[in-house]
Design an enzyme around this catalytic site. Structure first.
Site, PDB file in Angstrom:
ATOM      1  N   GLU A 208      32.438  11.417 -21.354  1.00  0.00           N
ATOM      2  CA  GLU A 208      32.223  11.838 -22.741  1.00  0.00           C
ATOM      3  C   GLU A 208      33.433  11.521 -23.618  1.00  0.00           C
ATOM      4  O   GLU A 208      33.298  11.270 -24.813  1.00  0.00           O
ATOM      5  CB  GLU A 208      31.961  13.355 -22.767  1.00  0.00           C
TER       6      GLU A 208
ATOM      7  N   HIS B   4      28.531   6.912   4.526  1.00  0.00           N
ATOM      8  CA  HIS B   4      27.247   6.503   5.112  1.00  0.00           C
ATOM      9  C   HIS B   4      26.204   6.277   4.032  1.00  0.00           C
ATOM     10  O   HIS B   4      25.003   6.285   4.304  1.00  0.00           O
ATOM     11  CB  HIS B   4      26.791   7.575   6.114  1.00  0.00           C
TER      12      HIS B   4
ATOM     13  N   LYS C  34      21.340  16.242 -29.210  1.00  0.00           N
ATOM     14  CA  LYS C  34      21.180  17.660 -29.567  1.00  0.00           C
ATOM     15  C   LYS C  34      20.330  17.779 -30.825  1.00  0.00           C
ATOM     16  O   LYS C  34      19.401  18.575 -30.902  1.00  0.00           O
ATOM     17  CB  LYS C  34      22.549  18.308 -29.846  1.00  0.00           C
TER      18      LYS C  34
HETATM   19  O1  PA5 Z   1      32.786  18.501 -24.271  1.00  0.00           O
HETATM   20  C1  PA5 Z   1      31.992  19.031 -25.039  1.00  0.00           C
HETATM   21  O2  PA5 Z   1      32.349  19.567 -26.081  1.00  0.00           O
HETATM   22  C2  PA5 Z   1      30.501  19.096 -24.724  1.00  0.00           C
HETATM   23  O3  PA5 Z   1      30.128  18.313 -23.680  1.00  0.00           O
HETATM   24  C3  PA5 Z   1      30.129  20.540 -24.432  1.00  0.00           C
HETATM   25  O4  PA5 Z   1      30.844  21.011 -23.320  1.00  0.00           O
HETATM   26  C4  PA5 Z   1      28.636  20.731 -24.180  1.00  0.00           C
HETATM   27  O5  PA5 Z   1      27.859  20.009 -25.086  1.00  0.00           O
HETATM   28  C5  PA5 Z   1      28.277  22.208 -24.312  1.00  0.00           C
HETATM   29  O6  PA5 Z   1      28.653  22.652 -25.581  1.00  0.00           O
HETATM   30  P1  PA5 Z   1      28.859  24.161 -25.939  1.00  0.00           P
HETATM   31  O7  PA5 Z   1      29.940  24.723 -25.078  1.00  0.00           O
HETATM   32  O8  PA5 Z   1      29.223  24.140 -27.375  1.00  0.00           O
HETATM   33  O9  PA5 Z   1      27.563  24.849 -25.692  1.00  0.00           O
END
Ligand code: PA5
Length: 475
Positions: free
Chosen positions: A300, A329, A443
């Protein structure tokens, strides 16, 4: 003195990075030449400069140092939870779930939930990080809600998956307890933004905050991860001490002496050569979910369409999770004989927390009895060395990170090192490692499909998509 305050302990617990198998000296033409690293020196120095200059904006870098008061509050809350419940259920997704899962797996008994109550350091832990209806139903089949504390975690305070889990749980709690559910639900969220904080205030919930400037995937060392760990009896002060120790080490400007900068630089060079797959292969079941946590952090943060100036980038390295020896394996055939498109990071352990000897037996079968007198410890380490060798011999890039032991200090070091490594790689790639516009798109489309107010335009955009062509659908 706590052991983590003892400089001798800290030195003994220092992580080790062996990058011989990335380098030309070991790997020949496919390896990285020292001259190549040296030629990057000005670039690396500038990146290190930029990272230090922007440090104050990366509030996750303060977490090892500025949480004394919050740690006390967390420990108090955790002690109360341990006394009064049988189950602790985390509701969250992405960065709000992967860290708690990884740290629990690393630092608690590997069959923690199956242990009898008196042998467990805290309640059973369940982390629900999906909206699969079958998983939610299955959870409710195995827990007694009246002996459970739920912990809803969302940094943004509005993620649909987490909100739907919350709606289900709060409905159940209200049916049981009436108006006041405050003893059964804890919130962790942003102090100001989002809907969870509004709900937390309305329900008068115990609430911990994700500090401003700490993104989801960088949040394990704040209450997001610390509360779950403390509830399960993990020493969170030692975890933070390990991170603080790594932070000190990561101040080193010389890239060859700074573990996070070094790993990021090697990954960057590999990416330039088209090695766009990054395999993390721990040789310990306890470290299995560190790979899941790292996959989110790396994917990400670095998977970006544009550079900081808006020019096209399409950067990133696809993280692959593997487990030694299990995946020898399954995947190692590909790692040795497949395309030269990946870097493999082996994650090893010097001293496992237990020793299991392999007893004598079947002496008439030499192909079996050669194992006798050894231990599973020797076997797993020999298999790791052998796989490292096979991968190196096949000309593929790899390196090894070794934890002297798996304990809160070394896990704190490891998590923090991976975070700085990610930030430094983002700097080298000249992208914003701290946003996730691609995730936001998905989202928003979900919001539109489920009728969230304010998403009419997105709904129209989705409706304008061409119908799915029936000739491309079978079954
Ligand atoms: O790194 C990030 O900000 C995202 O991947 C969030 O962890 C994920 O979308 C969950 O978001 P939130 O904690 O706002 O529910």
């Amino acid at each position: 003195m706590k052991r983590y305050e003892d400089p001798a302990f800290q030195t003994r617990m220092r992580l080790r990075i062996d990058y011989n198998n990335m380098m030309a000296l070991q790997l020949g033409d496919r390896g990285i030449a020292d001259a190549e690293l040296d030629a990057l020196a000005p670039r690396l120095a500038a990146a290190a400069e930029a990272l230090e200059a922007n440090r104050s904006q990366m509030r996750w870098r303060d977490l090892p140092h500025n949480q004394n008061q919050i740690v006390e509050e967390i420990e108090k809350t955790a002690a109360d939870i341990r006394l009064r419940c049988e189950n602790f259920v985390v509701l969250g997704i992405g960065g709000s779930a992967l860290g708690p899962i990884a740290v629990q797996q690393a630092l608690s008994h590997l069959r923690y939930n199956d242990l009898p109550n008196e042998k467990r350091r805290g309640p059973r832990l369940f982390v629900i990080d999906n909206v699969d209806p079958e998983s939610m139903a299955a959870l409710l089949d195995v827990i007694d809600v009246q002996k459970t504390v739920f912990n809803v975690i969302t940094k943004s305070g509005g993620t649909s998956e987490t909100m739907s889990q919350l709606l289900i749980v709060s409905d159940i709690l209200h049916r049981i307890y009436g108006e006041d559910i405050s003893g059964h639900l804890i919130a962790i969220t942003d102090e100001v933004r989002g809907n969870l904080i509004k709900i937390a205030r309305l329900e008068q919930l115990t609430t911990f905050y994700v500090p401003d400037g700490v993104g989801g995937r960088f949040s394990e060392l704040c209450p997001v991860g610390l509360l779950t760990a403390a509830v399960c009896g993990i020493d969170i002060r030692e975890l933070l001490a390990g991170a603080a120790y790594m932070d000190e080490w990561c101040r080193e400007r010389d890239v060859r002496k700074n573990p996070a900068y070094l790993l990021a630089t090697l990954a960057y060079i590999a990416m330039q050569r088209g090695c766009n797959i990054n395999v993390l292969m721990p040789y310990a079941d306890s470290l299995k979910y560190i790979s899941d946590w790292f996959a989110q952090l790396w994917a990400e943060s670095l998977g970006k369409r544009v550079h900081r100036d808006g020019s096209p980038a399409h950067t990133g390295q696809t993280p692959v999770k593997a487990l030694g020896v299990t995946d020898q394996h399954s995947q190692v055939q590909l790692y040795t004989e497949g395309p030269f498109d990946k870097v493999i990071t082996f994650l090893g352990v010097d001293r496992y927390r237990t020793e299991v000897p392999i007893p004598k037996g079947y002496s008439h079968l030499p192909d079996v009895s050669f194992l006798c007198g050894h231990s599973l410890n020797e076997l797993i380490q020999a298999e790791q060395r052998a796989t490292e060798y096979a991968v190196m011999k096949s000309g593929h890039l790899s390196h090894t990170i070794t934890l002297p032991e798996v304990n809160p200090f070394t896990i704190g070091e490891l998590l923090y090192m991976f975070e700085v490594m990610t930030a430094f790689a983002g700097e080298l790639l000249n992208i914003n490692a701290f946003d996730q516009p691609g995730v936001e798109e998905g989202k928003n489309a979900t919001y539109a499909l489920l009728g969230k107010p304010g998403y009419d335009e997105k709904r129209a955009e989705l409706a304008a998509q061409p119908e799915r062509a029936p000739q491309y659908i079978i079954g």
